[in-house]
Design a protein around this motif. Structure first.
Motif, PDB file in Angstrom:
ATOM      1  N   ARG A  94       0.764  -1.393   0.214  1.00 32.00           N
ATOM      2  CA  ARG A  94      -0.062   0.208  -0.072  1.00 32.00           C
ATOM      3  C   ARG A  94       0.712   1.049  -0.024  1.00 32.00           C
ATOM      4  NH1 ARG A  94      -5.569  -0.471   2.573  1.00 32.00           N
ATOM      5  NH2 ARG A  94      -6.070  -2.559   2.506  1.00 32.00           N
ATOM      6  N   LEU A  95       1.776   1.140   0.742  1.00 31.00           N
ATOM      7  CA  LEU A  95       2.901   2.336   0.817  1.00 31.00           C
ATOM      8  C   LEU A  95       3.590   2.762  -0.478  1.00 31.00           C
ATOM      9  CD1 LEU A  95       3.761   4.668   2.723  1.00 31.00           C
ATOM     10  CD2 LEU A  95       5.448   3.102   3.581  1.00 31.00           C
ATOM     11  N   LEU A  96       3.914   1.573  -0.992  1.00 30.31           N
ATOM     12  CA  LEU A  96       4.700   1.575  -2.091  1.00 30.31           C
ATOM     13  C   LEU A  96       3.722   2.121  -3.272  1.00 30.31           C
ATOM     14  CD1 LEU A  96       7.021   1.017  -4.110  1.00 30.31           C
ATOM     15  CD2 LEU A  96       6.349  -1.314  -4.464  1.00 30.31           C
ATOM     16  N   ALA A  97       2.471   1.847  -3.410  1.00 29.71           N
ATOM     17  CA  ALA A  97       1.632   2.246  -4.339  1.00 29.71           C
ATOM     18  C   ALA A  97       1.373   3.667  -4.152  1.00 29.71           C
ATOM     19  CB  ALA A  97       0.182   1.407  -4.140  1.00 29.71           C
ATOM     20  N   ASP A  98       1.259   4.027  -3.125  1.00 25.43           N
ATOM     21  CA  ASP A  98       1.162   5.481  -2.807  1.00 25.43           C
ATOM     22  C   ASP A  98       2.405   6.230  -3.366  1.00 25.43           C
ATOM     23  OD1 ASP A  98      -0.330   7.699  -1.076  1.00 25.43           O
ATOM     24  OD2 ASP A  98       1.724   7.745  -0.349  1.00 25.43           O
ATOM     25  N   ILE A  99       3.564   5.896  -2.881  1.00 21.13           N
ATOM     26  CA  ILE A  99       4.676   6.569  -3.381  1.00 21.13           C
ATOM     27  C   ILE A  99       4.859   6.611  -4.847  1.00 21.13           C
ATOM     28  CG2 ILE A  99       6.415   4.752  -3.097  1.00 21.13           C
ATOM     29  CD1 ILE A  99       8.011   7.118  -1.581  1.00 21.13           C
ATOM     30  N   GLU A 100       4.460   5.500  -5.487  1.00 19.48           N
ATOM     31  CA  GLU A 100       4.692   5.375  -7.248  1.00 19.48           C
ATOM     32  C   GLU A 100       3.492   6.479  -7.535  1.00 19.48           C
ATOM     33  OE1 GLU A 100       5.683   0.771  -7.385  1.00 19.48           O
ATOM     34  OE2 GLU A 100       3.776   1.253  -7.748  1.00 19.48           O
ATOM     35  N   LEU A 101       2.333   6.429  -7.153  1.00 21.05           N
ATOM     36  CA  LEU A 101       1.482   7.422  -7.551  1.00 21.05           C
ATOM     37  C   LEU A 101       2.074   8.877  -7.411  1.00 21.05           C
ATOM     38  CD1 LEU A 101      -1.442   8.152  -8.489  1.00 21.05           C
ATOM     39  CD2 LEU A 101      -2.016   8.122  -6.287  1.00 21.05           C
ATOM     40  N   ARG A 102       2.532   9.373  -6.399  1.00 21.05           N
ATOM     41  CA  ARG A 102       3.311  10.487  -6.052  1.00 21.05           C
ATOM     42  C   ARG A 102       4.409  10.931  -7.173  1.00 21.05           C
ATOM     43  NH1 ARG A 102       1.683  12.610  -1.050  1.00 21.05           N
ATOM     44  NH2 ARG A 102       0.725  11.061   0.452  1.00 21.05           N
ATOM     45  N   ILE A 103       5.111   9.774  -7.443  1.00 25.45           N
ATOM     46  CA  ILE A 103       6.235   9.779  -8.462  1.00 25.45           C
ATOM     47  C   ILE A 103       5.847   9.957  -9.855  1.00 25.45           C
ATOM     48  CG2 ILE A 103       8.042   8.945  -9.735  1.00 25.45           C
ATOM     49  CD1 ILE A 103       8.660   7.245  -6.937  1.00 25.45           C
ATOM     50  N   SER A 104       4.667   9.283 -10.147  1.00 21.57           N
ATOM     51  CA  SER A 104       4.020   9.597 -11.440  1.00 21.57           C
ATOM     52  C   SER A 104       3.041  10.928 -11.447  1.00 21.57           C
ATOM     53  CB  SER A 104       2.910   8.539 -11.728  1.00 21.57           C
ATOM     54  OG  SER A 104       2.274   8.692 -12.806  1.00 21.57           O
TER      55      SER A 104
END
Length: 167
Positions: A94-104
């Motif tokens: 969940r944390l990884l998905a959130d940070i990937e969204l921020r990166i994108s």
């Protein structure tokens, strides 16, 4: 229900403790944990004190259970640490998905990270979430006084344009 949010400055101590416990598990076989523990704790505390604005955390029942950082607010995930007793419960994903969204959302087309090559748990975690190996390297680690192998991982975040119109 897990909640992902930005870290607060007053949480540096709790996040340092989580990072240290997770680091102890990740470093097994690479270094003498007992000898390096104080130095690692100081490094976590220093990093979090200076970069808490770049940190997102996952909270369960009002308690932080893990955190991730983009130290330079770029496409590189500099840290991702989950409380050892809660690993395997989906919090890291969940944390990884959130940070990937921020990166994108910040305009980057891929997320990147690195770890030491013996950290099979982290490598497996990132591979499970779509990361591929992008590089391998050996570098001298002054704190360990020896060469350490590192692995770089990368995940494309944008769908490539096929050049076709419509579906």
């Amino acid at each position: 229900m897990p909640l992902i949010r930005h870290a607060r400055q007053d949480e540096v101590g709790a996040l340092t403790a989580i990072g240290l416990r997770a680091w102890e598990r990740a470093i097994i076989g690479l270094a003498d944990v007992g000898r390096m523990r104080c130095m690692a704790e100081e490094a976590f505390a220093d990093f979090l004190s200076n970069h808490w604005l770049s940190v997102s955390l996952v909270e369960v029942d009002g308690r932080p259970r893990g955190w991730a950082a983009r130290e330079n607010f770029d496409e590189v995930i500099s840290d991702l640490w989950i409380e050892p007793e809660t690993q395997g419960q989906g919090l890291g994903g969940r944390l990884l998905a959130d940070i990937e969204l921020r990166i994108s959302n910040d305009g980057f087309d891929a997320a990147k990270t690195k770890t030491h090559a013996q950290n099979t748990a982290a490598i497996g975690f990132f591979r499970k979430h779509g990361y591929g190996v992008s590089w391998l390297s050996t570098a001298y680690a002054p704190k360990l006084d020896r060469d350490v192998e590192y692995i770089g991982l990368r995940k494309p975040l944008a769908v490539a344009d096929s050049g076709l119109y419509g579906r």
